[in-house]
Design an enzyme around this catalytic site. Structure first.
Site, PDB file in Angstrom:
ATOM      1  N   LYS A 168      61.974  50.451  39.785  1.00  0.00           N
ATOM      2  CA  LYS A 168      60.595  50.997  39.810  1.00  0.00           C
ATOM      3  C   LYS A 168      60.059  52.034  38.963  1.00  0.00           C
ATOM      4  O   LYS A 168      60.182  51.956  37.698  1.00  0.00           O
ATOM      5  CB  LYS A 168      60.403  51.480  41.599  1.00  0.00           C
ATOM      6  N   ASP A 190      70.238  53.013  48.462  1.00  0.00           N
ATOM      7  CA  ASP A 190      69.235  52.605  47.705  1.00  0.00           C
ATOM      8  C   ASP A 190      68.010  53.397  47.380  1.00  0.00           C
ATOM      9  O   ASP A 190      67.411  53.741  48.257  1.00  0.00           O
ATOM     10  CB  ASP A 190      68.653  51.209  48.653  1.00  0.00           C
ATOM     11  N   THR A 203      73.832  37.649  31.276  1.00  0.00           N
ATOM     12  CA  THR A 203      73.243  37.409  29.614  1.00  0.00           C
ATOM     13  C   THR A 203      72.742  38.868  29.355  1.00  0.00           C
ATOM     14  O   THR A 203      72.914  39.354  28.236  1.00  0.00           O
ATOM     15  CB  THR A 203      72.180  36.323  29.473  1.00  0.00           C
TER      16      THR A 203
END
Lengths: 506, 506
Positions: free
Chosen positions: B361, B330, B385
């Site tokens: 970020k 991460d 979507t």
């Protein structure tokens, strides 16, 4: 650049038009997109042997180097797209009644939006994205009040902004769980979190991470992240191999269409579902798994465009209130006018509004409206770095303003009504391929079933070759999701193309 | 407008500067922000009695009408902010070393970004947001290849774009679960999903919704949605009242700082943690809850800026590979240069790269890089979507290009090293208020502990009054998260202001 010049002219024209409208109090019920999009194509034009054409395929292959291309329908040339028409990389012009999975509200390259995009305010907002929860911009309140808040549903005047529909539903769900526990504490006379709660939640364990559950409907769709996917029950392919919360679902009422022709049978089916909802709430409470929230779409969209009557939703509101279950209305796909009212749930005329209303897609901004009493007890409980995106809030403000000035909700109600009638005629003539037409009095939020998935896919593929982009949903349904600027001209084209294709499939 | 004119001049200047640099092969190791931001303030200036000042408070109160204002630090005037300096609604100028929770990479109102924002390409991308998975734009491959893909970590050349850091982590986690089950099927010689899987997943039940778990570290932070929040173990306030997956966590190694001074003790602590990781994987498999994925931050940021050695991460990679556990790194907060390498995990020099690397970020775009073999078996399995936002991909391309052209990663490594040394000096002089300085050889990703939370909060508040915006994390830590354009001038100001405040607290 010619295109830029054209746009500037179009913009000037719209501005004048909008101003002239703003002085009237009754905008015209019908909207002609050519007044805003003077260069919008009048007809589809497909000049390649297949869609996608060779250039689309080439670009798809380039994307395949790094990203899954298998769901590509075509590669688009957004700079050349205009109003209701999507232009692809091969120069084909498609009438688009799917609109990026129901996400384009007022047309491709809308002059007002392009004008907004070129403003200093937009550039500054785009390139200095704030942590809104801690360092909001000085124009944040003004932007929200003039935009998103001006269409806040009755009873839910507060707003939490998020990044997309899945996030909107999960944010509302988090707020519902927090509110549920807050109410339980209040009723028990407990002031604060216990030490046990503080410690256990760090281990994902009860009581800090409570055994509360959320109730949704089978064939419903609420998103793709871990919480929202546990609510989603549309298709196995969406859910396979992903760990899920053990949350319950009840079947959607087995309604028959047209709703009014089967009113009494439908009322019985709906009553059975309401009884099941209540049973589920009670049986889960007995198991120590209290239902804290119920989430429902006004029309189940991805799951097959499944409708129910206003009475069904009234009864849902009654049963949720009786059992202290928070009601989340998921308007991610139904919101922003397509159903002929700004919010689909307005038509239910509830005595008590829902606790949460979520939105995304056509609004471009995403988030949830909520009742003031569901604001969490402390700051930083519902919080994240960005908490939405100021440029999407600016875009929402602009498109809401256009929708209001041009009466696009009323327009969509009117055009949807005519479209429904015309489709009824087609459904009678092509009864082997068009079943269960639905969406009467629901704007352009209209769908029907093919005989089976294969026939449905063949229909959608044939329409695409004719230059009409349409969407599928559920097992065998075709759904219409045109923009709010879909008008008489486009309806004529759609019906003509449909008739041509239906003839070949009949 | 004066401001626009200033910007245009600045832009022209940068462009020339960038071009002159592009012809060199060795960009200068030190970067002076005034060359790009000629109007950047040289010093903080606080002209109100308190921060937030009266205008900030007024605007906060207006936001409070619809949104929780309790986490507001100040209301910003982004149009007036410049480079390293954040200007608030009262006209106060703050040196910003928190940078929107580590999200601004190359400065407020960067001329290249503002120029990008005014292009037709950006406007078209902003106002015609596509469903990227089905209707990508014709410039999508080019944008990604020139931008996000050009910094793809070694071993993870594929890319799934999402909306934010929580979504990025959850998307990677979904892909990991799918890949884990796919491998299990392959090993068992099973070709396809079983009927039982297809049916049970619709009820959120095993085997279709498998009992697989994800392993994370205590005090880690991976997001706020339901899956990512179950991985997150930072603070109770983030997790209380939200149902969570019963997923395990092991404690972060109890490292002492500076890491190299306590190398042998730290190595022991790290070995104990690795053993615990392995025990957890084994014990959970015995319980039928196989660990499919492990997620780890290179530096635990929100949880208190907790570091570990490269050897720790090497051992993690070994143990995950041995047990067939997918490793997700991460890099939402550590990515994009702040640690002195573009990706923090580059420094570990792993023999086998991680399977997933997530980002958000400072990249402004979000998503995860992944190994090609973790692409799901079928389209629409990892899909939604929007699947990210093209304008954020354009922005990422532009800021990556600037970072490369100006050697900002090397610059940050160099300035970070000096800053660390200077802070070591301060920590010696103010040993009652600065403990456990950490982040040596980690760029500007530096932190230290106060004596307790109260002292830390007092320090941050006092710095804010001096016009320096700083961030807190963990129980009692202060973290530095300046932008990549933080240079000598800003370091001087920061140290001077810190010394002034530390004196008053000592």
């Amino acid at each position: 650049m010619l295109q830029a010049a054209r746009r500037a002219t179009a913009t000037a024209r719209t501005r004048t038009f909008a101003r002239s409208l703003a002085t009237e109090h009754n905008p015209p019920a019908r909207f002609d997109s050519r007044r805003v999009f003077p260069d919008e194509p009048t007809h589809p034009r497909v000049q390649t042997d297949a869609v996608p054409g060779p250039r689309s395929k080439e670009l798809s292959a380039s994307i395949a180097d790094f990203q899954d291309p298998r769901a590509h329908i075509l590669v688009a040339d957004y700079a050349k797209s205009n109003g209701n028409y999507l232009v692809d990389a091969d120069g084909n012009q498609h009438l688009d009644v799917f609109a990026q999975i129901a996400s384009i509200a007022i047309g491709y390259n809308h002059p007002d939006l392009l004008e907004l995009a070129k403003t200093d305010q937009f550039a500054v907002a785009a390139m200095n994205r704030p942590a809104i929860g801690s360092f909001p911009g000085s124009d944040w309140a003004e932007t929200i009040k003039a935009g998103l808040l001006s269409v806040a549903p009755k009873g839910t005047p507060h707003l939490f902004t998020q990044m997309d529909g899945s996030g909107a539903n999960e944010g509302a769900l988090k707020a519902a769980f927090m509110a549920y526990r807050a109410r339980e504490r209040k009723e028990a006379g407990i002031e604060d979190f216990t030490k046990d709660e503080m410690a256990s939640c760090m281990n994902n364990a009860s009581p800090g991470s409570p055994e509360l559950v959320a109730l949704s409907f089978k064939s419903g769709f609420h998103g793709r992240l871990f919480g929202s996917l546990s609510l989603t029950r549309s298709k196995a392919i969406h859910k396979l191999d992903i760990p899920a919360f053990d949350w319950p679902a009840v079947p959607w009422p087995s309604t028959k269409y047209p709703l009014d022709e089967y009113a009494s049978e439908n009322a019985e089916a709906e009553a059975r579902t309401i009884a099941l909802v209540e049973e589920t709430i009670i049986s889960h409470a007995k198991k120590g798994k209290k239902v804290a929230a119920l989430i429902v779409e006004p029309v189940q969209a991805e799951g097959g465009d499944n409708h129910a009557s206003p009475n069904f939703f009234k009864a849902l509101r009654t049963v949720t209130r009786e059992h202290g279950v928070y009601m989340i209305v998921d308007e991610v796909q139904t919101g922003v006018g397509a159903t002929g009212s700004f919010w689909a749930h307005e038509k239910w005329q509830l005595d008590h509004p829902p606790d949460f209303v979520t939105f995304s897609k056509k609004m471009q901004a995403a988030g949830f409206y909520h009742a003031p009493e569901t604001r969490p007890s402390l700051p930083y409980r519902n919080y994240n770095t960005w908490m939405g995106d100021p440029i999407r809030a600016l875009q929402a403000r602009e498109l809401i303003s256009f929708i209001k000035a041009h009466g696009l909700v009323q327009h969509t109600a009117a055009i949807g009504s005519e479209l429904y009638d015309a489709l009824s005629g087609l459904a009678k003539r092509y009864s082997g391929t068009m079943h269960n037409l639905r969406g009467k009095d629901c704007g352009t939020f209209i769908a029907w079933d093919a005989a089976d998935a294969q026939q449905r896919d063949a229909f959608v593929a044939a329409m695409r070759k004719e230059g009409v982009v349409m969407g599928a949903c559920g097992e065998r349904a075709v759904r219409l999701r045109p923009m709010l600027i879909f008008g008489d001209r486009q309806m004529e084209v759609l019906l003509e193309k449909m008739e041509g294709v239906l003839k070949t499939l009949a």
